[in-house]
Design a protein around this motif. Structure first.
Motif, PDB file in Angstrom:
ATOM      1  N   CYS A 139       0.836  -1.201   0.000  1.00 42.03           N
ATOM      2  CA  CYS A 139       0.000   0.000   0.000  1.00 42.03           C
ATOM      3  C   CYS A 139       0.870   1.250   0.000  1.00 42.03           C
ATOM      4  CB  CYS A 139      -0.917  -0.008   1.220  1.00 42.03           C
ATOM      5  SG  CYS A 139      -2.026   1.412   1.256  1.00 42.03           S
ATOM      6  N   VAL A 140       0.398   2.264  -0.702  1.00 40.45           N
ATOM      7  CA  VAL A 140       1.097   3.551  -0.764  1.00 40.45           C
ATOM      8  C   VAL A 140       1.166   4.207   0.624  1.00 40.45           C
ATOM      9  CG1 VAL A 140      -0.956   4.949  -1.315  1.00 40.45           C
ATOM     10  CG2 VAL A 140       1.277   5.664  -2.197  1.00 40.45           C
ATOM     11  N   GLU A 141       0.270   3.756   1.525  1.00 37.40           N
ATOM     12  CA  GLU A 141       0.251   4.317   2.879  1.00 37.40           C
ATOM     13  C   GLU A 141       1.402   3.812   3.735  1.00 37.40           C
ATOM     14  OE1 GLU A 141      -4.633   4.628   3.047  1.00 37.40           O
ATOM     15  OE2 GLU A 141      -3.587   3.269   4.396  1.00 37.40           O
ATOM     16  N   GLY A 142       2.115   2.792   3.262  1.00 35.88           N
ATOM     17  CA  GLY A 142       3.294   2.342   3.984  1.00 35.88           C
ATOM     18  C   GLY A 142       3.173   0.971   4.623  1.00 35.88           C
ATOM     19  N   TRP A 143       2.049   0.273   4.445  1.00 36.20           N
ATOM     20  CA  TRP A 143       1.932  -1.080   5.005  1.00 36.20           C
ATOM     21  C   TRP A 143       1.857  -2.095   3.864  1.00 36.20           C
ATOM     22  CZ3 TRP A 143      -2.474  -3.516   3.336  1.00 36.20           C
ATOM     23  CH2 TRP A 143      -3.552  -2.711   2.959  1.00 36.20           C
ATOM     24  N   SER A 144       2.077  -3.348   4.197  1.00 35.80           N
ATOM     25  CA  SER A 144       1.934  -4.388   3.183  1.00 35.80           C
ATOM     26  C   SER A 144       1.362  -5.648   3.839  1.00 35.80           C
ATOM     27  CB  SER A 144       3.274  -4.695   2.516  1.00 35.80           C
ATOM     28  OG  SER A 144       4.110  -5.413   3.392  1.00 35.80           O
ATOM     29  N   ALA A 145       0.772  -6.518   3.037  1.00 36.60           N
ATOM     30  CA  ALA A 145       0.188  -7.764   3.547  1.00 36.60           C
ATOM     31  C   ALA A 145       0.190  -8.798   2.434  1.00 36.60           C
ATOM     32  CB  ALA A 145      -1.238  -7.520   4.033  1.00 36.60           C
ATOM     33  N   ILE A 146       0.315 -10.061   2.846  1.00 35.35           N
ATOM     34  CA  ILE A 146       0.366 -11.149   1.859  1.00 35.35           C
ATOM     35  C   ILE A 146      -0.996 -11.848   1.814  1.00 35.35           C
ATOM     36  CG2 ILE A 146       1.445 -13.388   1.347  1.00 35.35           C
ATOM     37  CD1 ILE A 146       4.034 -12.215   2.632  1.00 35.35           C
ATOM     38  N   GLY A 147      -1.491 -12.064   0.605  1.00 35.69           N
ATOM     39  CA  GLY A 147      -2.795 -12.714   0.440  1.00 35.69           C
ATOM     40  C   GLY A 147      -2.788 -13.677  -0.726  1.00 35.69           C
ATOM     41  N   LYS A 148      -3.852 -14.495  -0.772  1.00 33.01           N
ATOM     42  CA  LYS A 148      -3.986 -15.461  -1.867  1.00 33.01           C
ATOM     43  C   LYS A 148      -5.197 -15.078  -2.719  1.00 33.01           C
ATOM     44  CE  LYS A 148      -4.408 -20.385  -2.917  1.00 33.01           C
ATOM     45  NZ  LYS A 148      -4.541 -21.740  -2.371  1.00 33.01           N
TER      46      LYS A 148
ATOM     47  N   MET B  35     -13.329  11.493   4.030  1.00 36.17           N
ATOM     48  CA  MET B  35     -12.870  10.187   3.528  1.00 36.17           C
ATOM     49  C   MET B  35     -12.087   9.428   4.594  1.00 36.17           C
ATOM     50  SD  MET B  35     -11.272  10.594  -0.178  1.00 36.17           S
ATOM     51  CE  MET B  35     -12.237  11.191  -1.542  1.00 36.17           C
ATOM     52  N   HIS B  36     -12.090   8.119   4.467  1.00 36.96           N
ATOM     53  CA  HIS B  36     -11.240   7.280   5.318  1.00 36.96           C
ATOM     54  C   HIS B  36      -9.866   7.139   4.656  1.00 36.96           C
ATOM     55  CE1 HIS B  36     -14.044   5.219   8.303  1.00 36.96           C
ATOM     56  NE2 HIS B  36     -14.735   6.194   7.767  1.00 36.96           N
ATOM     57  N   GLY B  37      -8.939   6.589   5.405  1.00 35.52           N
ATOM     58  CA  GLY B  37      -7.627   6.242   4.832  1.00 35.52           C
ATOM     59  C   GLY B  37      -6.647   7.392   4.853  1.00 35.52           C
ATOM     60  N   GLU B  38      -5.417   7.035   4.513  1.00 36.66           N
ATOM     61  CA  GLU B  38      -4.304   7.993   4.585  1.00 36.66           C
ATOM     62  C   GLU B  38      -4.079   8.735   3.282  1.00 36.66           C
ATOM     63  OE1 GLU B  38      -2.635   8.390   7.513  1.00 36.66           O
ATOM     64  OE2 GLU B  38      -4.067   6.960   8.351  1.00 36.66           O
ATOM     65  N   MET B  39      -4.770   8.340   2.234  1.00 38.04           N
ATOM     66  CA  MET B  39      -4.493   8.937   0.922  1.00 38.04           C
ATOM     67  C   MET B  39      -5.183  10.292   0.730  1.00 38.04           C
ATOM     68  SD  MET B  39      -4.577   5.646  -1.569  1.00 38.04           S
ATOM     69  CE  MET B  39      -3.869   6.427  -3.010  1.00 38.04           C
ATOM     70  N   LYS B  40      -6.218  10.524   1.504  1.00 37.40           N
ATOM     71  CA  LYS B  40      -7.014  11.741   1.309  1.00 37.40           C
ATOM     72  C   LYS B  40      -6.201  13.009   1.608  1.00 37.40           C
ATOM     73  CE  LYS B  40      -8.840  11.927   6.013  1.00 37.40           C
ATOM     74  NZ  LYS B  40      -8.197  10.778   6.614  1.00 37.40           N
ATOM     75  N   LYS B  41      -6.652  14.094   0.974  1.00 37.26           N
ATOM     76  CA  LYS B  41      -6.100  15.404   1.311  1.00 37.26           C
ATOM     77  C   LYS B  41      -7.094  16.069   2.246  1.00 37.26           C
ATOM     78  CE  LYS B  41      -4.308  15.945  -3.340  1.00 37.26           C
ATOM     79  NZ  LYS B  41      -4.601  16.650  -4.585  1.00 37.26           N
ATOM     80  N   LYS B  42      -6.652  17.131   2.880  1.00 36.41           N
ATOM     81  CA  LYS B  42      -7.508  17.841   3.827  1.00 36.41           C
ATOM     82  C   LYS B  42      -8.809  18.276   3.134  1.00 36.41           C
ATOM     83  CE  LYS B  42      -7.085  21.527   7.211  1.00 36.41           C
ATOM     84  NZ  LYS B  42      -6.347  22.753   7.541  1.00 36.41           N
ATOM     85  N   GLY B  43      -9.915  17.992   3.763  1.00 33.89           N
ATOM     86  CA  GLY B  43     -11.209  18.465   3.252  1.00 33.89           C
ATOM     87  C   GLY B  43     -11.880  17.522   2.267  1.00 33.89           C
ATOM     88  N   MET B  44     -11.213  16.420   1.875  1.00 35.44           N
ATOM     89  CA  MET B  44     -11.830  15.510   0.902  1.00 35.44           C
ATOM     90  C   MET B  44     -12.948  14.711   1.568  1.00 35.44           C
ATOM     91  SD  MET B  44      -8.553  14.071  -1.167  1.00 35.44           S
ATOM     92  CE  MET B  44      -9.268  13.467  -2.653  1.00 35.44           C
ATOM     93  N   LYS B  45     -14.074  14.602   0.852  1.00 35.33           N
ATOM     94  CA  LYS B  45     -15.234  13.865   1.385  1.00 35.33           C
ATOM     95  C   LYS B  45     -15.506  12.631   0.513  1.00 35.33           C
ATOM     96  CE  LYS B  45     -17.618  17.589   3.718  1.00 35.33           C
ATOM     97  NZ  LYS B  45     -16.576  18.610   3.683  1.00 35.33           N
ATOM     98  N   LYS B  46     -16.211  11.660   1.108  1.00 32.94           N
ATOM     99  CA  LYS B  46     -16.498  10.418   0.374  1.00 32.94           C
ATOM    100  C   LYS B  46     -17.261  10.706  -0.924  1.00 32.94           C
ATOM    101  CE  LYS B  46     -16.999   8.021   4.759  1.00 32.94           C
ATOM    102  NZ  LYS B  46     -18.001   7.503   5.696  1.00 32.94           N
ATOM    103  N   GLY B  47     -18.155  11.683  -0.871  1.00 26.80           N
ATOM    104  CA  GLY B  47     -18.959  12.015  -2.049  1.00 26.80           C
ATOM    105  C   GLY B  47     -18.141  12.566  -3.210  1.00 26.80           C
ATOM    106  N   ASP B  48     -16.921  13.025  -2.934  1.00 24.01           N
ATOM    107  CA  ASP B  48     -16.068  13.577  -4.008  1.00 24.01           C
ATOM    108  C   ASP B  48     -15.773  12.524  -5.076  1.00 24.01           C
ATOM    109  OD1 ASP B  48     -16.042  15.827  -2.505  1.00 24.01           O
ATOM    110  OD2 ASP B  48     -13.967  15.616  -1.805  1.00 24.01           O
TER     111      ASP B  48
END
Lengths: 252, 74
Positions: A139-148, B35-48
């Protein structure tokens, strides 16, 4: 004591050496100025010019990665014992908001530079020859995992539907409104699979039912889940995160 | 003791049901939430993502129609 300035410290040295040092200083200061300009560019996210410059650099980076990509080099595969349990869920929404696709009515739509555009039902897709792989999802977020994952080799599917494999891109549209696209070399890579199973079970909704394109040669966000349609094109299609500035090629 | 036991049982069941509800997928997405996750920028919403998909659909699809259909080599 006399203070050592540039002039005094260089006194007695040849003009050639002085010119060389001046040139190095000029380059160093120029690079610092460039880096500073880009750093300020990171802050000025609304500046259209800076965005265009950064996007241009990212597209150049895509081309360089495309040239360096070896279509015959395989990503590492692992034994069953290495599988990460539980495998992480990741999306732009929470796990309880996962999109539910009705498998009975599902049809994979095909468009663009594809000869046979007949939509595919799940039972037809399940009837294709299948293969499995145990690979690392990075993942671009910095974690990884192994799956099948198990499914049909994507190059076989593209050949079966008469896709123009000389085209540049394959794009994907997903039930959760996500979209992405990949280069044709990666689409034809032997480990790129159109998967229907995870850990020997039908893909659960959270991992992308009814299908996920699995590419161990690319970062996780390039692996679309809940695929509803795909198209082959020569027009750069981008993708959701790619259009926000994430690198399009994103090899892992 | 009995009413207390009934209250405790009701509380356990309620909590259990709530937890099951939270894990069950398919709840409508709250588009105006961040939005969830680390990829979002400040202010981004799921509906985007939906808005971007609609915009992209208008842009990419017509372009594709201009391309010749299928692999002419086969």
């Amino acid at each position: 004591m006399r203070k050592r300035t540039m002039e005094t410290s260089l006194a007695g040295h040849s003009p050639k050496l002085i010119r060389s040092i001046e040139r190095r200083l000029f380059l160093k200061q120029g690079l610092s100025l460039g880096a500073l300009a880009l750093l300020s560019g990171c802050e000025l996210t609304d500046d259209e010019g800076v965005q265009r410059l950064l996007m241009g650099m990212s597209r150049w980076n895509d081309r360089a990665q495309g040239w360096l990509f070896n279509p015959n080099k395989l990503a590492p595969e692992f034994p069953e014992s290495a599988i990460t349990r539980p495998f992480p869920f990741n999306a732009y929404y929470s796990e309880d908001e996962v999109t539910l696709v009705d498998g009975k009515d599902y049809k994979l739509e095909l468009d663009g530079l594809i000869r046979e555009k007949k939509p595919w039902t799940l039972s037809e897709l399940y009837g294709l020859p299948q293969t499995s792989q145990i690979t690392r999802h990075i993942c671009v977020e910095g974690w990884s995992a192994i799956g099948k994952w198990s499914g049909v080799r994507f190059s076989d599917f593209l050949a079966r539907v008469g896709a123009d494999t000389t085209a540049k891109y394959v794009g994907f549209e997903c039930a959760d409104d996500y979209s992405t696209s990949i280069d044709m070399a990666t689409a034809l890579h032997p480990q790129t699979l159109l998967t229907f199973r995870f850990a020997d079970q039908i893909l659960p909704p959270k991992y992308g039912f009814p299908m996920k394109l699995r590419m161990p040669t690319k970062l996780g966000f390039k692996n679309p889940k809940h695929i509803m349609s795909m198209f082959v094109t020569n027009e750069y299609p981008g993708g959701y995160w790619e259009d926000q500035g994430y690198n399009w090629f994103s090899g892992s | 003791m009995k009413p207390l036991g009934a209250i405790a049982l009701a509380a356990i069941l309620a909590t259990g049901t709530g937890a099951w509800g939270a894990d069950a997928p398919g709840k409508p997405m709250k588009m105006d939430e961040p939005m969830h996750g680390e990829m979002k920028k400040k202010g981004m919403k799921k509906g985007d993502v939906k808005k971007a998909a609609e915009k992209k659909g208008r842009g990419v699809r017509p372009e594709m129609k201009k391309e010749p259909a299928g692999d002419s080599r086969k």
